[in-house]
Motif scaffolding. Structure first.
Motif, PDB file in Angstrom:
ATOM      1  N   ASN A 119       0.830  -1.206   0.000  1.00 22.37           N
ATOM      2  CA  ASN A 119       0.000   0.000   0.000  1.00 22.37           C
ATOM      3  C   ASN A 119       0.866   1.259   0.000  1.00 22.37           C
ATOM      4  OD1 ASN A 119      -2.344   1.475   0.041  1.00 22.37           O
ATOM      5  ND2 ASN A 119      -2.632   1.324   2.243  1.00 22.37           N
ATOM      6  N   SER A 121       3.932   1.490  -1.124  1.00 18.87           N
ATOM      7  CA  SER A 121       4.575   1.578  -2.441  1.00 18.87           C
ATOM      8  C   SER A 121       3.615   2.143  -3.481  1.00 18.87           C
ATOM      9  CB  SER A 121       5.059   0.202  -2.903  1.00 18.87           C
ATOM     10  OG  SER A 121       6.032  -0.305  -2.030  1.00 18.87           O
ATOM     11  N   VAL A 122       2.392   1.669  -3.437  1.00 17.60           N
ATOM     12  CA  VAL A 122       1.396   2.156  -4.390  1.00 17.60           C
ATOM     13  C   VAL A 122       1.135   3.644  -4.170  1.00 17.60           C
ATOM     14  CG1 VAL A 122      -1.048   1.982  -5.022  1.00 17.60           C
ATOM     15  CG2 VAL A 122       0.315  -0.074  -4.801  1.00 17.60           C
ATOM     16  N   CYS A 123       1.062   4.059  -2.906  1.00 17.20           N
ATOM     17  CA  CYS A 123       0.850   5.485  -2.623  1.00 17.20           C
ATOM     18  C   CYS A 123       2.001   6.330  -3.153  1.00 17.20           C
ATOM     19  CB  CYS A 123       0.678   5.709  -1.116  1.00 17.20           C
ATOM     20  SG  CYS A 123      -0.911   5.122  -0.494  1.00 17.20           S
ATOM     21  N   ARG A 124       3.245   5.839  -2.948  1.00 12.87           N
ATOM     22  CA  ARG A 124       4.405   6.580  -3.461  1.00 12.87           C
ATOM     23  C   ARG A 124       4.376   6.662  -4.987  1.00 12.87           C
ATOM     24  NH1 ARG A 124       7.153   3.627   0.501  1.00 12.87           N
ATOM     25  NH2 ARG A 124       7.950   2.184  -1.063  1.00 12.87           N
ATOM     26  N   LEU A 125       4.071   5.519  -5.616  1.00 13.60           N
ATOM     27  CA  LEU A 125       4.004   5.519  -7.079  1.00 13.60           C
ATOM     28  C   LEU A 125       2.904   6.452  -7.578  1.00 13.60           C
ATOM     29  CD1 LEU A 125       4.465   1.724  -7.892  1.00 13.60           C
ATOM     30  CD2 LEU A 125       6.038   3.578  -8.432  1.00 13.60           C
ATOM     31  N   GLN A 126       1.791   6.444  -6.899  1.00  9.48           N
ATOM     32  CA  GLN A 126       0.685   7.310  -7.301  1.00  9.48           C
ATOM     33  C   GLN A 126       1.065   8.782  -7.131  1.00  9.48           C
ATOM     34  OE1 GLN A 126      -2.863   6.605  -5.037  1.00  9.48           O
ATOM     35  NE2 GLN A 126      -4.199   7.320  -6.680  1.00  9.48           N
ATOM     36  N   GLN A 127       1.760   9.092  -6.032  1.00  9.15           N
ATOM     37  CA  GLN A 127       2.188  10.467  -5.804  1.00  9.15           C
ATOM     38  C   GLN A 127       3.193  10.900  -6.869  1.00  9.15           C
ATOM     39  OE1 GLN A 127       3.828  11.029  -1.937  1.00  9.15           O
ATOM     40  NE2 GLN A 127       3.890  13.254  -2.084  1.00  9.15           N
ATOM     41  N   ARG A 128       4.145  10.006  -7.201  1.00  4.37           N
ATOM     42  CA  ARG A 128       5.107  10.331  -8.261  1.00  4.37           C
ATOM     43  C   ARG A 128       4.400  10.555  -9.595  1.00  4.37           C
ATOM     44  NH1 ARG A 128       9.429   5.588  -7.038  1.00  4.37           N
ATOM     45  NH2 ARG A 128      10.168   6.360  -5.034  1.00  4.37           N
ATOM     46  N   GLU A 129       3.433   9.695  -9.873  1.00  7.65           N
ATOM     47  CA  GLU A 129       2.701   9.830 -11.137  1.00  7.65           C
ATOM     48  C   GLU A 129       1.938  11.150 -11.177  1.00  7.65           C
ATOM     49  OE1 GLU A 129       1.360   8.776 -14.881  1.00  7.65           O
ATOM     50  OE2 GLU A 129       2.922   7.858 -13.672  1.00  7.65           O
ATOM     51  N   GLN A 130       1.348  11.525 -10.042  1.00  8.63           N
ATOM     52  CA  GLN A 130       0.628  12.804 -10.004  1.00  8.63           C
ATOM     53  C   GLN A 130       1.591  13.972 -10.185  1.00  8.63           C
ATOM     54  OE1 GLN A 130      -1.521  12.666  -6.301  1.00  8.63           O
ATOM     55  NE2 GLN A 130      -3.221  11.468  -7.171  1.00  8.63           N
ATOM     56  N   LYS A 133       2.578  14.090 -13.805  1.00 11.68           N
ATOM     57  CA  LYS A 133       1.487  14.636 -14.613  1.00 11.68           C
ATOM     58  C   LYS A 133       1.375  16.145 -14.421  1.00 11.68           C
ATOM     59  CE  LYS A 133      -1.616  10.708 -15.151  1.00 11.68           C
ATOM     60  NZ  LYS A 133      -2.949  10.148 -14.852  1.00 11.68           N
TER      61      LYS A 133
END
Length: 193
Positions: A119, A121-130, A133
């Motif tokens: 979870n 890791s997914v949050c970090r990846l999502q934050q990086r993706e945001q 973007k």
């Protein structure tokens, strides 16, 4: 001398008819009974009616026979099945369920830790993706603004360039007129010769 068993006693096959109680048709309709009072005739009629139309004793006998045969053939199979089920349930309650609970407790903590790590890791990846973007969108917006400014500057230069081109065209046309006018003069001079 050996006596034959009576038809209703002992084992019989299901196809063998049930023996009625020993009823002697001849004796019940003897001359003596015909000469007796109407009470005797009513009794005889009641007996005939019960023997011909009242099938309860026969059905009860057949039912008892069926139940007896059914129980003999099946034995205590249901009891054995229920006993096996009871043993299996007891074994499950005493051995299998505690093992499953213990294994679940041990593995559940590991699973929760792995899930939490996944979870995060997914949050970090999502934050990086945001963030990526956002940077990309900011770059697109800046690029679009720059293109708009360049277009406006281009459109502002167009009247000046058009005026210059028009002026150059007018001058070129003027030169051509002068050149053609001279050529006509020269041609007119040559044509006089």
């Amino acid at each position: 001398m050996q006596t034959a068993p009576s038809p209703g006693v002992g084992k019989r096959s299901p196809l063998q008819p049930v023996a009625w109680a020993s009823w002697d048709f001849q004796s019940s309709y003897s001359l003596h009974s015909l000469d007796s009072a109407p009470l005797g005739q009513a009794r005889n009629l009641g007996e005939i009616h019960s023997r011909l139309l009242d099938h309860r004793p026969i059905i009860q006998g057949e039912t008892r026979y069926f139940v007896k045969e059914f129980e003999e053939k099946r034995g205590l199979r249901e009891m054995r099945v229920l006993e096996n089920l009871k043993n299996m349930i007891c074994e499950t309650n005493e051995h299998t369920l505690p093992k499953c609970k213990e294994t679940m407790r041990d593995n559940l903590n590991q699973v929760l830790l792995r899930l939490q790590a996944a979870n995060d890791s997914v949050c970090r990846l999502q934050q990086r993706e945001q963030e990526r973007k956002k940077i990309h969108n900011d770059h697109l917006i800046a690029s679009e603004k720059q293109q708009i400014l360049q277009w406006e500057a281009f459109m502002k230069e167009q009247p000046h360039k058009r005026a210059e081109v028009d002026e150059e065209h007018r001058k070129a046309m003027e030169r051509l007129r002068e050149q053609y006018a001279e050529m006509e003069k020269d041609l007119a001079k040559l044509s006089t010769f």
